[in-house]
Scaffold this motif. Structure first.
Motif, PDB file in Angstrom:
ATOM      1  N   TYR A 205      -5.386  32.258  29.093  1.00 56.75           N
ATOM      2  CA  TYR A 205      -6.578  32.663  28.349  1.00 56.75           C
ATOM      3  C   TYR A 205      -7.208  33.861  29.040  1.00 56.75           C
ATOM      4  CZ  TYR A 205      -6.952  28.617  25.219  1.00 56.75           C
ATOM      5  OH  TYR A 205      -6.740  27.692  24.234  1.00 56.75           O
ATOM      6  N   TRP A 206      -7.889  34.690  28.273  1.00 59.13           N
ATOM      7  CA  TRP A 206      -8.564  35.870  28.812  1.00 59.13           C
ATOM      8  C   TRP A 206     -10.006  35.525  29.135  1.00 59.13           C
ATOM      9  CZ3 TRP A 206      -6.065  40.338  30.010  1.00 59.13           C
ATOM     10  CH2 TRP A 206      -4.742  40.429  29.579  1.00 59.13           C
ATOM     11  N   GLU A 207     -10.513  36.130  30.204  1.00 60.70           N
ATOM     12  CA  GLU A 207     -11.870  35.855  30.676  1.00 60.70           C
ATOM     13  C   GLU A 207     -12.412  37.074  31.399  1.00 60.70           C
ATOM     14  OE1 GLU A 207     -11.850  32.833  33.720  1.00 60.70           O
ATOM     15  OE2 GLU A 207     -10.345  33.887  34.907  1.00 60.70           O
ATOM     16  N   PHE A 208     -13.705  37.034  31.662  1.00 62.80           N
ATOM     17  CA  PHE A 208     -14.306  38.006  32.560  1.00 62.80           C
ATOM     18  C   PHE A 208     -14.070  37.489  33.969  1.00 62.80           C
ATOM     19  CE2 PHE A 208     -16.672  38.674  28.639  1.00 62.80           C
ATOM     20  CZ  PHE A 208     -16.647  40.055  28.529  1.00 62.80           C
ATOM     21  N   PRO A 209     -13.773  38.354  34.939  1.00 63.36           N
ATOM     22  CA  PRO A 209     -13.445  37.880  36.285  1.00 63.36           C
ATOM     23  C   PRO A 209     -14.657  37.330  37.028  1.00 63.36           C
ATOM     24  CG  PRO A 209     -13.488  40.276  36.225  1.00 63.36           C
ATOM     25  CD  PRO A 209     -13.675  39.805  34.806  1.00 63.36           C
ATOM     26  N   GLY A 210     -14.375  36.438  37.965  1.00 65.12           N
ATOM     27  CA  GLY A 210     -15.416  35.841  38.782  1.00 65.12           C
ATOM     28  C   GLY A 210     -14.922  34.549  39.375  1.00 65.12           C
ATOM     29  N   GLY A 211     -15.856  33.722  39.833  1.00 68.26           N
ATOM     30  CA  GLY A 211     -15.453  32.448  40.410  1.00 68.26           C
ATOM     31  C   GLY A 211     -16.625  31.643  40.923  1.00 68.26           C
ATOM     32  N   LYS A 212     -16.286  30.500  41.489  1.00 62.70           N
ATOM     33  CA  LYS A 212     -17.284  29.536  41.949  1.00 62.70           C
ATOM     34  C   LYS A 212     -18.097  30.058  43.129  1.00 62.70           C
ATOM     35  CE  LYS A 212     -14.194  25.734  40.846  1.00 62.70           C
ATOM     36  NZ  LYS A 212     -13.355  24.690  41.432  1.00 62.70           N
ATOM     37  N   LEU A 213     -19.368  29.680  43.139  1.00 60.66           N
ATOM     38  CA  LEU A 213     -20.222  29.953  44.292  1.00 60.66           C
ATOM     39  C   LEU A 213     -19.872  28.964  45.389  1.00 60.66           C
ATOM     40  CD1 LEU A 213     -21.947  31.256  41.914  1.00 60.66           C
ATOM     41  CD2 LEU A 213     -23.919  30.729  43.328  1.00 60.66           C
ATOM     42  N   GLU A 214     -19.800  29.456  46.609  1.00 58.82           N
ATOM     43  CA  GLU A 214     -19.616  28.584  47.765  1.00 58.82           C
ATOM     44  C   GLU A 214     -20.983  28.244  48.340  1.00 58.82           C
ATOM     45  OE1 GLU A 214     -16.888  30.531  50.432  1.00 58.82           O
ATOM     46  OE2 GLU A 214     -15.206  30.252  49.067  1.00 58.82           O
TER      47      GLU A 214
END
Length: 159
Positions: free
Chosen positions: A49-58
């Motif tokens: 699937y396509w998404e805007f990049p990023g990720g979880k906060l630590e």
């Protein structure tokens, strides 16, 4: 998964019974207005699937710190200023996520797809599908800002 599983929230809103996963998301916008989307790598939920990049906060990270770290780790770029523009929530089967959307206009470095993902610069109407359902509200807002109404959700969900 329907777009109705997404909702706009405000920072500091009450937390639901199910714990949220906090996610920093970068909407990288080129000078010509094109938006960067990347595909989800194999082995992750919604692979392809396509998404805007990023990720979880630590633990202990701000949204901007998490976004800087994630975009360096995933794409090999260092971003300029990144302030939260919108906050939405989406209830996926695997996680209830709170998405902190940041518009980013400046970055340095050469894009490297460090997780085996693909990337595509997109204008409206989008040409990549399917798009991760949590992005639908933001795509609608971005399309509206550019004078595109209506078919964005239907088009993004095809696949």
């Amino acid at each position: 998964m329907s777009p109705s599983n997404s909702r706009v929230t405000t920072p500091g809103a009450p937390v639901a019974e199910r714990a949220h996963t906090e996610v920093a998301v970068g909407i990288l916008i080129r000078e010509d207005g094109a938006l960067l989307l990347s595909s989800r790598p194999e082995g992750k939920p919604y692979a392809g699937y396509w998404e805007f990049p990023g990720g979880k906060l630590e633990a202990g990270e701000t949204v901007e710190q998490a976004l800087r770290r994630e975009l360096d780790e995933e794409l090999g770029v260092t971003i300029g200023p990144a302030e939260v523009w919108k906050v939405t929530e989406h209830d996926y089967p695997h996680a209830l996520v709170r998405l902190h959307w940041c518009k980013v206009y400046q970055w340095t470095g050469d894009f490297e797809m460090r997780e085996g993902q693909r990337m595509a610069w997109q204008q409206f109407p989008l040409t990549v599908t399917p798009v991760l359902p949590g992005a639908f509200p933001v795509l609608d807002w971005l399309a509206s800002e550019r004078g595109f109404e209506g078919a964005v959700l239907a088009q993004a969900s095809q696949g």
